[in-house]
Design an enzyme around this catalytic site. Structure first.
Site, PDB file in Angstrom:
ATOM      1  N   LYS A  53       0.950  -1.287   0.119  1.00 43.72           N
ATOM      2  CA  LYS A  53       0.092   0.065   0.000  1.00 43.72           C
ATOM      3  C   LYS A  53       0.990   1.348  -0.098  1.00 43.72           C
ATOM      4  CE  LYS A  53      -3.642  -2.366   1.864  1.00 43.72           C
ATOM      5  NZ  LYS A  53      -4.469  -3.378   3.344  1.00 43.72           N
ATOM      6  N   GLN A  97      -5.406  -2.293   9.145  1.00 40.27           N
ATOM      7  CA  GLN A  97      -5.013  -3.482   8.627  1.00 40.27           C
ATOM      8  C   GLN A  97      -5.684  -4.602   9.380  1.00 40.27           C
ATOM      9  OE1 GLN A  97      -3.381  -3.958   5.487  1.00 40.27           O
ATOM     10  NE2 GLN A  97      -3.976  -5.986   5.702  1.00 40.27           N
ATOM     11  N   ASP A 120     -11.588   1.919   3.151  1.00 40.70           N
ATOM     12  CA  ASP A 120     -11.513   0.719   2.932  1.00 40.70           C
ATOM     13  C   ASP A 120     -13.119   0.282   2.724  1.00 40.70           C
ATOM     14  OD1 ASP A 120      -9.811  -1.197   2.711  1.00 40.70           O
ATOM     15  OD2 ASP A 120      -9.320  -1.500   4.890  1.00 40.70           O
TER      16      ASP A 120
END
Ligand code: NDP
Length: 283
Positions: A53, A97, A120
């Site tokens: 990322k 995460q 997300d």
């Protein structure tokens, strides 16, 4: 090979070039989009995802910030860090995460992110907007998978779509996006009876189960679009859920693993972050 390859690397590269232009336009107006990634503990797979990322952000000219918290971080510590990032005007996207260490409550952590910065797309408000057909942030993996399906040029209206896997982060949002495109959608899961009877009807087959070689050639309709979301490690190699060598002889289109949906997922994360920054600028 009968199937055409839906190459996530090529598609991502093209899309990242467009994102880089949008980042540049924002920079010219004095705003550098920023993505903050919170990593709790040191799960090796998560380390790789977080690194990728960061590389993606760099590639498109965005700022990336990785916040590493120790394995024994408490729920309060995690959520107070999230709240600080919610207030930080240089951060436009926040990502926790997953998976978190077992003692932490994922749903509560995700709910602590303000929906505007939930790049997300996992916040319940964004999930609810998707369900209701309202504009919001769409989860990156299904969004990337839809982009790959779009690239086939096939009109989805009236097509049979079968999604195997019903997680909140992949299966369910994927089904909603296919429904929005007027597919007739079937969702399958571990309790589905006669799975192959469903998958063999699919013009679009999406598999997000987490089992190598789970979808075999005899389960696929000739000419189908096959989207393999799975990421599994077998003898040190990353493989998907689809038996690629067999299925590629039957399908019309197929995504590889690696270099398929995973690559697009990160690209959509970058896109969601640039969109969040654009919204902040334009209101
Ligand atoms: P989950 O473990 O949350 O969900 C797996 C789903 O598969 C569940 O709905 C489960 O059913 C279903 N399932 C399990 N066994 C069977 C079976 N025998 N028949 C039919 N369905 C079954 O996984 P995720 O959705 O988070 O991830 C799925 C895969 O996708 C994983 O390999 C993951 O690593 C990968 N992934 C890849 C991403 C990418 O960027 N490419 C992003 C996110 C995930 P039930 O609900 O009944 O238990």
């Amino acid at each position: 090979m009968a199937a055409q390859l839906l190459d996530g690397k090529v598609m991502s590269q093209e899309r990242r070039e467009e994102i880089a232009l949008r980042v540049e336009a924002l920079k010219q107006r004095g705003l550098t989009p920023g993505l903050a990634v919170i990593l709790v503990g040191n799960d090796p797979a998560s380390e790789i995802y977080v690194r990728n990322k960061g590389v993606g952000c760099e590639q498109v000219g965005m700022k990336s910030l990785t916040i590493r918290l120790p394995e024994d971080t408490t729920q309060d510590e995690l959520e107070s860090r999230i709240r600080e990032l919610n207030q930080d005007d240089t951060v436009h996207g926040i990502l926790v995460q997953l998976p978190l260490p077992r003692h932490l409550d994922e749903a509560s952590a995700l709910a602590a992110i303000i929906p505007e910065k939930d790049v997300d797309g996992f916040h319940i408000e964004n999930a609810g907007k998707l369900f209701s057909g309202l504009p919001g942030v769409t989860a990156c993996t299904p969004k990337g998978a839809m982009e790959m399906i779009r690239r086939t040029g096939v009109d989805l209206t009236g097509k049979e779509a079968v999604v195997v896997g019903r997680s909140n982060i992949v299966g369910k949002p994927m089904a909603m996006l296919l429904l929005q495109k007027n597919c007739t959608v079937t969702m399958c899961h571990s309790r589905t009876a006669n799975l192959a009877e469903h998958t063999r009807r699919a013009d679009v087959l999406v598999c997000a189960v987490g089992k190598p070689k789970f979808i075999t050639a005899d389960m696929v309709k000739p000419g189908a679009i096959v989207i393999d979301v799975g990421i599994n490690r077998v003898d040190g190699k990353v493989v998907g859920d689809v038996d690629f060598d067999g299925v590629k002889e039957v399908a019309g289109w197929i995504t590889p693993v690696p270099g398929g949906v995973g690559r697009m997922t990160i690209t959509m994360l970058l896109e969601n972050t640039v969109e969040a920054a654009e919204r902040m600028l334009h209101g």
